[in-house]
Design a protein around this motif. Sequence first.
Motif, short mmCIF file in Angstrom:
data_model
loop_
_atom_site.label_atom_id
_atom_site.label_comp_id
_atom_site.label_asym_id
_atom_site.label_seq_id
_atom_site.Cartn_x
_atom_site.Cartn_y
_atom_site.Cartn_z
N ILE A 1 -41.83 43.81 -15.96
CA ILE A 1 -41.58 44.59 -15.44
C ILE A 1 -40.69 45.26 -15.91
N ARG A 2 -39.62 44.42 -16.46
CA ARG A 2 -38.29 44.76 -16.84
C ARG A 2 -37.97 45.16 -18.22
N ALA A 3 -38.99 44.32 -18.65
CA ALA A 3 -38.47 44.93 -20.63
C ALA A 3 -39.65 45.83 -20.40
N HIS A 4 -40.97 46.26 -19.84
CA HIS A 4 -41.75 47.94 -19.91
C HIS A 4 -41.07 48.59 -18.78
N GLY A 5 -40.58 48.64 -18.06
CA GLY A 5 -39.79 49.79 -17.63
C GLY A 5 -38.87 49.94 -18.45
N MET A 6 -37.85 49.49 -19.27
CA MET A 6 -36.83 50.22 -20.32
C MET A 6 -37.81 50.77 -21.13
N GLN A 7 -39.15 50.46 -21.24
CA GLN A 7 -39.75 51.47 -22.87
C GLN A 7 -40.23 51.97 -21.99
N GLY A 8 -40.10 52.90 -20.54
CA GLY A 8 -40.35 54.10 -20.02
C GLY A 8 -41.74 53.75 -19.34
N ARG B 1 -23.64 53.51 -16.42
CA ARG B 1 -23.05 54.53 -17.56
C ARG B 1 -23.61 55.58 -17.23
N THR B 2 -23.33 56.61 -18.38
CA THR B 2 -23.37 57.97 -18.50
C THR B 2 -24.39 57.70 -20.17
N GLU B 3 -24.40 56.39 -20.74
CA GLU B 3 -24.39 56.61 -22.18
C GLU B 3 -25.55 55.64 -22.61
N ASP B 4 -26.84 55.83 -22.93
CA ASP B 4 -27.60 53.93 -23.46
C ASP B 4 -28.07 54.02 -22.32
#
Length: 503
Positions: free
Chosen positions: A98-105, A142-145
């Motif tokens: 879930i972490r890997a694919h959640g970070m991809q949207g 964090r506000t960027e990236d």
Amino acid sequence: MHLSIHCQPLVQTTVDVLLVPVFTEDVSNSGSLNESLPSVGERLSAVLGTAEMMGKSGQLLTLHLTPGLYATRLVLMGVGAADKLTTQTMRESVAAAIRAHGMQGARRFGLLPRWGALPPQSFVQAAVIGAHLATFPVDCYRTEDTRPVQVETLTVVTETADDAIHEGIRRGSILGEAINFARFLVNEPANRMTPTHLAHHAQEMANDVGLQTDILNEDKMRDLGMEALLAVARGSVEEPRLITVRYSPPNGGGRETIGLIGKGITFDTGGISLKPAENMEKMKYDMAGGAAVLGAMRAIAQLKPNLNVIGIVPSCENMPSGKATRPGDVVRTMLGKTVEIINTDAEGRLILCDAMAYARRLGVTCMVDLATLTGAIAVALGLRYAGLFSHHPNMVEELQAAARAADERVWPLPLDDEYRELIKSDIADIKNVGGKYGGSITAAWFLREFAGDVPWAHLDIANMAWNMENKPHLPKGPTGFGVGTLVEFVLARAHAANGTPGS
């Protein structure tokens, strides 16, 4: 973030990512896996047995599916041999995927249950906990990236969902949310998590789940004679708080009252015995024991075990100033014992001893304290096991069993009488450090002095509360360690006393 979890047949499922456990046996016999996943049998056969997917624990392989199927992506999760499947493997595999694919949207996830050696409730509970842990935002400032994991749904893909599956979802959600609550408290910077802020969050949590609270300020602590706690607090402009959270079951809970006590130093500079500058920023996590207690109390209120539980978190900052306690000062604790303060950076035991005395005054019949107490515990046990100390063998066994049930690791260490000699003071009853040898043991012996006849155990979690490196299932940052062990300990006690662990 609200994570919705439900059950649904595959033919009615549409998700971004479908998570599929793969056993090592599937490499040589993929029949059952092919039957569970119509339309992708050929693609599965093509990848199973390759170096990318041997079914080994920790392996992840993504297959992109034809549009119009039940998922956009199929994620094969290696989980090892079916007859050796553990809840830890399931939790970590689901969290990593879930972490890997959640970070991809990806926001909508499905899980194909393949029980292996696990009962359905345990399988689902572990997976749901993993899903919750994957969503925790350690980089929330964090506000960027930014690549937040914003999961909306987890669908357990099954034709029939019995009570065990629904109970696994319920308990997994309660525990996952409780662990993330503790992680949130630890992750906040010290300027946003002062003792006053911590008390505020404890009060809000208690209101949400129906717990009673009592929060003592400096004046009330002084009236109770808590000189040891106040000696730590005096160097800071931030006022200390003693946070008490009570759970009382609807039908009274009997005569047993468990006390859970957590160190709540919201920032630790070491005081006059100042720490080195390197890594001092991590000392915001010196309240991880207190956070674990509050997280556990949150879960306990929802699981409703039939016994009384009191959570106590002494909280303050340890700062140097013209008002700060000096090495060599002597203070009188709430219990009446006098303590010579040799090192002001051994402050956790000073606030805990007064909290333990207060717990005894409230009538606890046993108590467990958690604290990021000593760096020496990492030297003794590395970064894999928390230290467990107790003068009651039964509590050692109970806490070891509770930790195993929670997929946490604890290891018992000795409390022989000879170690008591190391904390003898020349001018007071005891001193707060015992020299360079056996530092975790002498710290625990100091606390034992304040347990009296009450069965007591101490968990030194300094090496477990903060993950030092990014892992697929867990980012660098707070772990929430201890929440699960405390909850399982209370549930087991309730089961032993009443025949039922909770609702």
